[in-house]
Write an enzyme that holds these catalytic residues in place. Structure first.
Site: not given
Ligand code: EPU
Length: 416
Positions: A395, A91, A22-23, A303, A123, A325, A115, A120
Site C-alpha cells: 500500500r 484510509r 503516498k500521503n 510514521d 469526528d 498520535i 491501517c 482513527r
Molecule cells: N483524530 C480524531 N478525530 C478526527 C481526526 C483525527 O480523533 O476527526 C485523531 C486520530 O484518531 C489520531 C490523530 O487524531 O489519533 C491523528 O490523526 P490524523 O487525522 O492527523 O491522521 P490521518 O489523517 O488519519 C495521516 C496519514 C497517516 C499519518 C497521520 C499523522 C494519510 C492517508 N495518512 O493520517 O499516515 O500517520 O496523518 O501524520 O495521509 C502512514 O502513512 O503509515 C499513516 C498512517
C-alpha cells in the site's frame, strides 16, 4: 498469498531513488475532481493509488498514466454512492467526502479502511462539514453528507489532524465566502495539496502554518502538481543504510522535511551525510540509546516510529519511545521480540533494551509501518526471514523489492 523473503546481513551500497509521497498522492488524486482536468506528476506505484484509481473510474472520471504522470479528466464525472467495496481498501477514500461535497454538495460514502493502529475517528471532519452548512447522517457504515449550499466558517480543530485539514479544505474551496481553519495540520503533504489547489485557481493563504484562510471561488479549472518526495519512505531507507550501509545514497529527497528524524540519528551517533537532495549513510559499530516522542510536524513523525524501533535494537543500552498520535502502533514489537529483540510495552511507551542480535523468523505484517520495521529487521538478521501479509507494505512502498535488490539486499517475492 504473496510473501517476502529476506536473507539478512548483506551490505547495502549504491543509490535508492525515493518515490512521490503516498500521503500527498492520496489527497492530490481525490482533490483533482474539484477541477475539470488536472495532471499529477511523480505518482508512486503503490496499491493505495490503484484503489483511488478504481474509485475515480467508478465515478466515470477518465484517467491516463504516462509513466509516473497521471492525467485526470472529470468532464463526464457522475456522483455515485461509494460503498464498502471501494472505501475500505484505504484510509484516504474519505477524501472523497470533502471533494464530492465541494463539487456536488452531496456525498454518500462508507467508512474508510487503512491501517488498524488506533481509533482513527473522523469526528473533526464531520463537525467541519457541519460548520460549512452540511447535514450529516448515517445508517450503519454509510454516511450521507449534503448541503443546499456551503458557506465559509471559522473552524478550530481540537487537534491538528491531517485528514480533517485536508477534508475541510476540499469542502471549503467552492463554498461561499471565507473559511478559516485554526490549529490546522502543517505537514509538508498539506503544503503540496495547497499548491495543487492554488494551481487550479483556489484562494488559500497560510501554507506551512497552522492557520489556513480559504476564500471560496465559483469554479476551479486545470491544475498541475508534482508529488513531493516521500519523507517516510526516505526515512525507512536511511535507517536501512545506518544499519547496513556502505555509502548507501538515498536520493531525490527533501532533507528539510526530515529534520527531527535527523536530530535523533545524530544523537545516536549514526553516520550520515546530508546533501542537497540526498543522504549518504554508512553502518557504524556503536550507537547510543535515545528517548523519542512522536509529535505532529515538525516533530518526530509517528510514521517513522515503528521503523526506528528496529534501529534502537542496535543501540548500546536502553531506549524509550513514546507514541502520542495513535493508541495501537506497537504491533511490530511482538514479531521483533520473536526475532530476538527485548522490547516491553507500558501504555503509550515502549522500552527497547539494546543491543540485540536478530535471527530470521516467520513474521507477519500487521500494518504498513510495522511491515517496514520488519523489513529493516530482516535485512539485519542472521538467516532467512519470511514476511507474510505483505498487502499492507504494498500500500505504501513503491518498488520495494527492486529498490532493495539494486543496492545488494537478498530479498524476493514468493507465492504460496
Ligand atoms: N483524530 C480524531 N478525530 C478526527 C481526526 C483525527 O480523533 O476527526 C485523531 C486520530 O484518531 C489520531 C490523530 O487524531 O489519533 C491523528 O490523526 P490524523 O487525522 O492527523 O491522521 P490521518 O489523517 O488519519 C495521516 C496519514 C497517516 C499519518 C497521520 C499523522 C494519510 C492517508 N495518512 O493520517 O499516515 O500517520 O496523518 O501524520 O495521509 C502512514 O502513512 O503509515 C499513516 C498512517
Amino acid at each position: 498469498m504473496d510473501m517476502i523473503k529476506v536473507i539478512g546481513g548483506q551490505t547495502l551500497s549504491g543509490k535508492i531513488h525515493i518515490s512521490g509521497s503516498k500521503n500527498s498522492a492520496v489527497s492530490l488524486i481525490p482533490a483533482a475532481i474539484l477541477s475539470d482536468c488536472a495532471v499529477i506528476e511523480k505518482v508512486p506505484k503503490i496499491s493505495d493509488v490503484n484503489s483511488l484509481k478504481e474509485i475515480l473510474e467508478y465515478l466515470d472520471v477518465s484517467l491516463k498514466f504516462d509513466g509516473d504522470k497521471l492525467y485526470i479528466d472529470t468532464s463526464n464525472m457522475v456522483n455515485k454512492d461509494i460503498t464498502n467495496e471501494y472505501s475500505t481498501k484505504l484510509r484516504a477514500s474519505y477524501y472523497f467526502m470533502g471533494a464530492l461535497l465541494g463539487r456536488f454538495k452531496k456525498v454518500v460514502i462508507s467508512l474508510p479502511g487503512g491501517c488498524s493502529i488506533g481509533k482513527r475517528s473522523f469526528d473533526f471532519h464531520l463537525h467541519g462539514f457541519e460548520k460549512l452548512g452540511a447535514r450529516v447522517s448515517n445508517e450503519g457504515n454509510l454516511y450521507k453528507i449534503e448541503a443546499d449550499k456551503l458557506v465559509g466558517a471559522n473552524i478550530r480543530l481540537p487537534f491538528p489532524s491531517v485528514g480533517a485539514t485536508v477534508n475541510i479544505m476540499l469542502a471549503a474551496i467552492l463554498a461561499e465566502g471565507e473559511t478559516v481553519i485554526d490549529n490546522a495540520a502543517s505537514e509538508p503533504e498539506i503544503g503540496n495539496l495547497i499548491e495543487f489547489l492554488i494551481s487550479m485557481g483556489a484562494k488559500i493563504e497560510g501554507k506551512d502554518t497552522t492557520r489556513l484562510k480559504i476564500v471560496g471561488v465559483e469554479k476551479l479549472s486545470g491544475g498541475a502538481i508534482k508529488v513531493i518526495p516521500d519523507r517516510i519512505e526516505a526515512g525507512t531507507y536511511i535507517l536501512a543504510g545506518v544499519m547496513n550501509g556502505n555509502n548507501l545514497e538515498v536520493c531525490g529527497i527533501r532533507p528539510d522535511h526530515l529534520t527531527s528524524f535527523f536530530d535523533k540519528l545524530k544523537e545516536m551517533g549514526a553516520s550520515f551525510e546530508i546533501r542537497k537532495d540526498s543522504v549518504i549513510t554508512n553502518k557504524v559499530e556503536h550507537l547510543k540509546p535515545v528517548n523519542i516522542e512522536t509529535a505532529v510536524y515538525p516533530g518526530f513523525p509517528t510514521d517513522l516510529q515503528q521503523p526506528i524501533t528496529t534501529l534502537l535494537l542496535m543501540a548500546d543500552g536502553v531506549s524509550t519511545l513514546r507514541e502520542t498520535i495513535y493508541e495501537n502502533r506497537f504491533q511490530n514489537t511482538k514479531y521483533l521480540n520473536e526475532m530476538g529483540a527485548n522490547i516491553t510495552i507500558d501504555g503509550d511507551t515502549i522500552t527497547v533494551y539494546g543491543p540485540t542480535e536478530l535471527s530470521g523468523k516467520l513474521v507477519k505484517t500487521s500494518d504498513l509501518r510495522a511491515g517496514a520495521a520488519l523489513i529493516l529487521a530482516a535485512l539485519s538478521a542472521h538467516g532467512e526471514t519470511t514476511i507474510t501479509d505483505i498487502k499492507h507494505l504494498l500500500r505504501g512502498y513503491s518498488d520495494l523489492i527492486s529498490k532493495l535488490t539494486n543496492v545488494g539486499a537478498k530479498i524476493w517475492l514468493e507465492s504460496e
